[in-house]
Every structure is written in C-alpha cells, then in structure tokens.
Design a protein around this motif. Structure first.
Motif, PDB file in Angstrom:
ATOM      1  N   LEU A   1      19.497  26.338  -9.223  1.00 39.43           N
ATOM      2  CA  LEU A   1      20.326  25.251  -9.735  1.00 39.43           C
ATOM      3  C   LEU A   1      19.580  23.924  -9.796  1.00 39.43           C
ATOM      4  CD1 LEU A   1      23.692  26.138  -7.978  1.00 39.43           C
ATOM      5  CD2 LEU A   1      22.888  26.782 -10.253  1.00 39.43           C
ATOM      6  N   GLY A   2      18.264  23.989  -9.771  1.00 35.85           N
ATOM      7  CA  GLY A   2      17.469  22.783  -9.989  1.00 35.85           C
ATOM      8  C   GLY A   2      17.027  22.057  -8.753  1.00 35.85           C
ATOM      9  N   GLY A   3      17.235  22.654  -7.584  1.00 34.59           N
ATOM     10  CA  GLY A   3      16.822  22.008  -6.345  1.00 34.59           C
ATOM     11  C   GLY A   3      15.335  22.170  -6.078  1.00 34.59           C
ATOM     12  N   ALA A   4      14.857  21.561  -5.016  1.00 36.56           N
ATOM     13  CA  ALA A   4      13.449  21.639  -4.654  1.00 36.56           C
ATOM     14  C   ALA A   4      13.091  23.044  -4.175  1.00 36.56           C
ATOM     15  CB  ALA A   4      13.140  20.621  -3.556  1.00 36.56           C
ATOM     16  N   GLN A   5      11.845  23.403  -4.327  1.00 36.78           N
ATOM     17  CA  GLN A   5      11.368  24.704  -3.884  1.00 36.78           C
ATOM     18  C   GLN A   5      11.449  24.801  -2.366  1.00 36.78           C
ATOM     19  OE1 GLN A   5       7.876  26.400  -5.873  1.00 36.78           O
ATOM     20  NE2 GLN A   5       7.011  26.804  -3.857  1.00 36.78           N
ATOM     21  N   VAL A   6      12.002  25.904  -1.882  1.00 35.50           N
ATOM     22  CA  VAL A   6      12.168  26.116  -0.440  1.00 35.50           C
ATOM     23  C   VAL A   6      10.834  26.488   0.183  1.00 35.50           C
ATOM     24  CG1 VAL A   6      13.312  27.523   1.308  1.00 35.50           C
ATOM     25  CG2 VAL A   6      14.575  26.789  -0.731  1.00 35.50           C
ATOM     26  N   GLU A   7      10.506  25.847   1.281  1.00 35.41           N
ATOM     27  CA  GLU A   7       9.253  26.119   1.973  1.00 35.41           C
ATOM     28  C   GLU A   7       9.474  27.139   3.086  1.00 35.41           C
ATOM     29  OE1 GLU A   7       6.524  24.961   0.848  1.00 35.41           O
ATOM     30  OE2 GLU A   7       7.413  23.583  -0.608  1.00 35.41           O
ATOM     31  N   GLY A   8       8.374  27.661   3.612  1.00 34.46           N
ATOM     32  CA  GLY A   8       8.447  28.656   4.664  1.00 34.46           C
ATOM     33  C   GLY A   8       8.762  28.040   6.012  1.00 34.46           C
ATOM     34  N   SER A   9       8.914  28.896   7.009  1.00 29.93           N
ATOM     35  CA  SER A   9       9.218  28.432   8.354  1.00 29.93           C
ATOM     36  C   SER A   9       7.960  27.880   9.018  1.00 29.93           C
ATOM     37  CB  SER A   9       9.780  29.580   9.195  1.00 29.93           C
ATOM     38  OG  SER A   9       8.796  30.578   9.374  1.00 29.93           O
ATOM     39  N   GLY A  10       8.150  27.170  10.097  1.00 30.12           N
ATOM     40  CA  GLY A  10       7.014  26.570  10.794  1.00 30.12           C
ATOM     41  C   GLY A  10       6.092  27.585  11.434  1.00 30.12           C
TER      42      GLY A  10
ATOM     43  N   GLU B   1       5.179  39.933   9.363  1.00 29.03           N
ATOM     44  CA  GLU B   1       6.431  39.200   9.239  1.00 29.03           C
ATOM     45  C   GLU B   1       6.266  37.956   8.366  1.00 29.03           C
ATOM     46  OE1 GLU B   1       4.756  38.368  13.421  1.00 29.03           O
ATOM     47  OE2 GLU B   1       5.030  40.075  12.074  1.00 29.03           O
ATOM     48  N   CYS B   2       5.078  37.344   8.406  1.00 27.06           N
ATOM     49  CA  CYS B   2       4.827  36.199   7.529  1.00 27.06           C
ATOM     50  C   CYS B   2       4.642  36.659   6.082  1.00 27.06           C
ATOM     51  CB  CYS B   2       3.596  35.432   7.994  1.00 27.06           C
ATOM     52  SG  CYS B   2       3.853  34.505   9.525  1.00 27.06           S
ATOM     53  N   ALA B   3       4.018  37.818   5.911  1.00 21.28           N
ATOM     54  CA  ALA B   3       3.863  38.370   4.557  1.00 21.28           C
ATOM     55  C   ALA B   3       5.224  38.666   3.942  1.00 21.28           C
ATOM     56  CB  ALA B   3       3.011  39.630   4.610  1.00 21.28           C
ATOM     57  N   VAL B   4       6.156  39.168   4.759  1.00 18.12           N
ATOM     58  CA  VAL B   4       7.515  39.424   4.276  1.00 18.12           C
ATOM     59  C   VAL B   4       8.193  38.116   3.871  1.00 18.12           C
ATOM     60  CG1 VAL B   4       9.817  40.210   4.968  1.00 18.12           C
ATOM     61  CG2 VAL B   4       7.798  41.547   5.601  1.00 18.12           C
ATOM     62  N   GLU B   5       8.064  37.091   4.705  1.00 15.71           N
ATOM     63  CA  GLU B   5       8.677  35.799   4.394  1.00 15.71           C
ATOM     64  C   GLU B   5       8.115  35.228   3.101  1.00 15.71           C
ATOM     65  OE1 GLU B   5       8.381  31.391   6.246  1.00 15.71           O
ATOM     66  OE2 GLU B   5       9.250  32.914   7.590  1.00 15.71           O
ATOM     67  N   HIS B   6       6.800  35.291   2.933  1.00 18.79           N
ATOM     68  CA  HIS B   6       6.174  34.790   1.709  1.00 18.79           C
ATOM     69  C   HIS B   6       6.631  35.592   0.485  1.00 18.79           C
ATOM     70  CE1 HIS B   6       2.567  32.865   4.043  1.00 18.79           C
ATOM     71  NE2 HIS B   6       3.742  32.379   4.386  1.00 18.79           N
ATOM     72  N   TYR B   7       6.773  36.893   0.666  1.00 19.36           N
ATOM     73  CA  TYR B   7       7.222  37.782  -0.418  1.00 19.36           C
ATOM     74  C   TYR B   7       8.603  37.365  -0.917  1.00 19.36           C
ATOM     75  CZ  TYR B   7       9.025  42.221  -2.347  1.00 19.36           C
ATOM     76  OH  TYR B   7       9.602  43.182  -3.126  1.00 19.36           O
ATOM     77  N   PHE B   8       9.512  37.121   0.005  1.00 21.13           N
ATOM     78  CA  PHE B   8      10.855  36.705  -0.393  1.00 21.13           C
ATOM     79  C   PHE B   8      10.858  35.307  -0.991  1.00 21.13           C
ATOM     80  CE2 PHE B   8      12.531  39.937   2.758  1.00 21.13           C
ATOM     81  CZ  PHE B   8      13.090  40.745   1.790  1.00 21.13           C
ATOM     82  N   LEU B   9      10.105  34.400  -0.400  1.00 19.50           N
ATOM     83  CA  LEU B   9      10.083  33.035  -0.918  1.00 19.50           C
ATOM     84  C   LEU B   9       9.519  32.972  -2.326  1.00 19.50           C
ATOM     85  CD1 LEU B   9       8.936  30.963   2.201  1.00 19.50           C
ATOM     86  CD2 LEU B   9      11.196  30.969   1.125  1.00 19.50           C
ATOM     87  N   ARG B  10       8.571  33.837  -2.628  1.00 21.10           N
ATOM     88  CA  ARG B  10       7.933  33.781  -3.936  1.00 21.10           C
ATOM     89  C   ARG B  10       8.736  34.486  -5.019  1.00 21.10           C
ATOM     90  NH1 ARG B  10       1.543  34.402  -5.358  1.00 21.10           N
ATOM     91  NH2 ARG B  10       1.749  33.857  -7.562  1.00 21.10           N
ATOM     92  N   TRP B  11       9.314  35.636  -4.720  1.00 19.35           N
ATOM     93  CA  TRP B  11       9.899  36.470  -5.759  1.00 19.35           C
ATOM     94  C   TRP B  11      11.417  36.573  -5.725  1.00 19.35           C
ATOM     95  CZ3 TRP B  11       6.401  36.921  -9.221  1.00 19.35           C
ATOM     96  CH2 TRP B  11       5.061  37.087  -8.875  1.00 19.35           C
ATOM     97  N   ALA B  12      12.057  36.226  -4.616  1.00 24.51           N
ATOM     98  CA  ALA B  12      13.521  36.337  -4.528  1.00 24.51           C
ATOM     99  C   ALA B  12      14.202  35.121  -5.149  1.00 24.51           C
ATOM    100  CB  ALA B  12      13.941  36.482  -3.067  1.00 24.51           C
TER     101      ALA B  12
END
Length: 253
Positions: A68-77, A50-61
């Motif tokens: 729109l120029g905002g800060a990079q979204v981080e993963g969940s705690g 489930e963490c691998a899935v979250e990282h996959y979406f955060l990196r490539w989605a």
C-alpha cells in the motif's frame, strides 16, 4: 480447508498441464527455499538458516504496508540487513508460490490437484491461468487493505486456489468429490456442498477475526474469502464472453 478432497468424478478431456505446472512451481519454490531441509546450502556461520529464512520472506513475500505504498520493512536486529531493493507488486506475485511449511504446501496442493484440472478443462488453459493469477492478486491486495499497517509477510497459494474453488462452484458444481471427513472417513459429497462449506467456513472465521482485532490466527482468512469471490466473478465473466462469442467448449484451450 473443509475436509480433505481425494478425487473429482468429472472426466477431464486433456492433460491439465497448467495445473501440473503450477503444482511443480510451488513445490520447487519450497524445496529450493531455506525452509526446506533439502536446501543444504543455507545456513553458515555468517548467515544462520533462521536469518536466511527471514531474508527470504522479507524479499519475496507480500507485506501489506509495502503493498500500500509504505516503506520497505527491514529485518530484525539479530540478523544482518539483507540489503535488497524490493518491488512491492512483484512480491504480490512471488508470494503466491511461497509457503510457510511443508503442511501448508501439501494442504494447498491437494486442493489444487483435485479441483484445478476440472476448472482448467472447463475454462481452457489460458483463461484458467489468468483466473488463478488474478484471483491470487486480488486476494493479496484485499488482505492488505484489511491489514494496512501490518508488517507480517503474507505467503501461500490459498488466495489463488480459493479463486479456483470459486470458479469450480460455477462451472462444475454437479460433480461429486470423494472427501476424507475427520481425516479417515471417505465420503462422496456434491462438489457444491464441499466448496460452499469451505467458503462459509472461511467467511465465518474472517468475520470472527474482524470482530476481535487483537486475535491472532496466523491464517489470512480475508485472502481466502476475496480470492473465492474473485474466482466466481472471473468464471462468470468468462462464461458470458464465451456464450456471446459462440465459442464451442471443445475449441477452448
């Protein structure tokens, strides 16, 4: 999508290599992702699947606030920080080859398999590929503009495929398409009716969701609508260029 198309009666003259390549790329991207049960190398004690899935979406989605120029979204705690540096505009491209599940993938690929070869044959391979990619980018950024503060990843080829449907409406609307209505009833429908119904439905759902900002559907209807419009405009522009240059239909690859 409005019904399940099975085949189009337009006789394509060449093997639709670009369409097949796009389908292959989408399928491989899914099978090699942590969403696929075939990807057995994902899921360890240090990094659960489930963490691998979250990282996959955060990196490539594509994430609207990042585009729109905002800060990079981080993963969940609950999952460790993936520790990657993301290029937002690249994610707008890679997100077009990602899907949220097997049904999402199959639904998109069925439409691409039926309508893609027709548009590829009518426009030529390079123009078709350009239209596909540009429609997908327009759809992604248009969706981001409608959801500027959203941190939910956007994935799927629907925006690009909507562009293919928009182009189909202009270049080969006279075809008839065998379509499964209510999943089990095969009906021969005019291509313009099927594709037009799809756009009207997506537009209606987009307007309905916009009227109720708190409503959550999990579907990016705005991306479908703007991708479709981009495909129509792109096909119109390509046909005008071909007409003015005197390019014969058989000379376009």
């Amino acid at each position: 999508m409005a019904g399940i198309p099975l085949s189009d009666d337009y006789p394509v003259r060449r093997v639709p290599t670009v369409t097949y390549a796009l389908i292959t790329a989408n399928v491989l991207a899914y099978l090699l992702s942590p969403l696929s049960l075939l990807a057995v190398w994902y899921g360890t004690a240090d990094l659960p699947r489930e963490c691998a899935v979250e990282h996959y979406f955060l990196r490539w989605a594509a994430v609207p606030v990042e585009l729109l120029g905002g800060a990079q979204v981080e993963g969940s705690g609950s999952c460790p920080d993936p520790g990657h540096t993301k290029v937002a505009w690249v994610s707008a491209l890679t997100s077009m080859f990602m899907h949220g599940g097997a049904l999402h993938l199959v639904g998109n690929m069925v439409y691409l398999f039926v309508f893609g070869p027709v548009v590829e044959d009518r426009l030529g391979r390079l123009r078709y590929l350009g239209l596909y990619l540009v429609s997908g980018l327009v759809a992604t950024y248009a969706f981001a503009l409608t959801q500027a503060s959203a941190e939910v990843p956007l994935v799927g080829a629907s925006g690009a495929i909507s562009g293919v449907l928009g182009a189909y409406l202009l270049v080969q609307h006279r075809s008839r398409v065998v379509t499964l209505v209510f999943i089990v009833v095969p009906v021969r429908l005019p291509g313009w009716a099927l594709v037009g119904t799809y756009f009207i439905l997506q537009y209606f759902l987009y307007i309905s969701m916009s009227a109720y900002p708190g409503a959550e559907s999990g579907v990016a209807y705005a991306a479908h609508v703007y991708g479709f419009i981009a495909g129509m405009l792109g096909a119109l522009l390509m046909h005008r260029i071909r007409w003015r240059s005197g390019t014969r239909r058989s000379d376009v690859y």
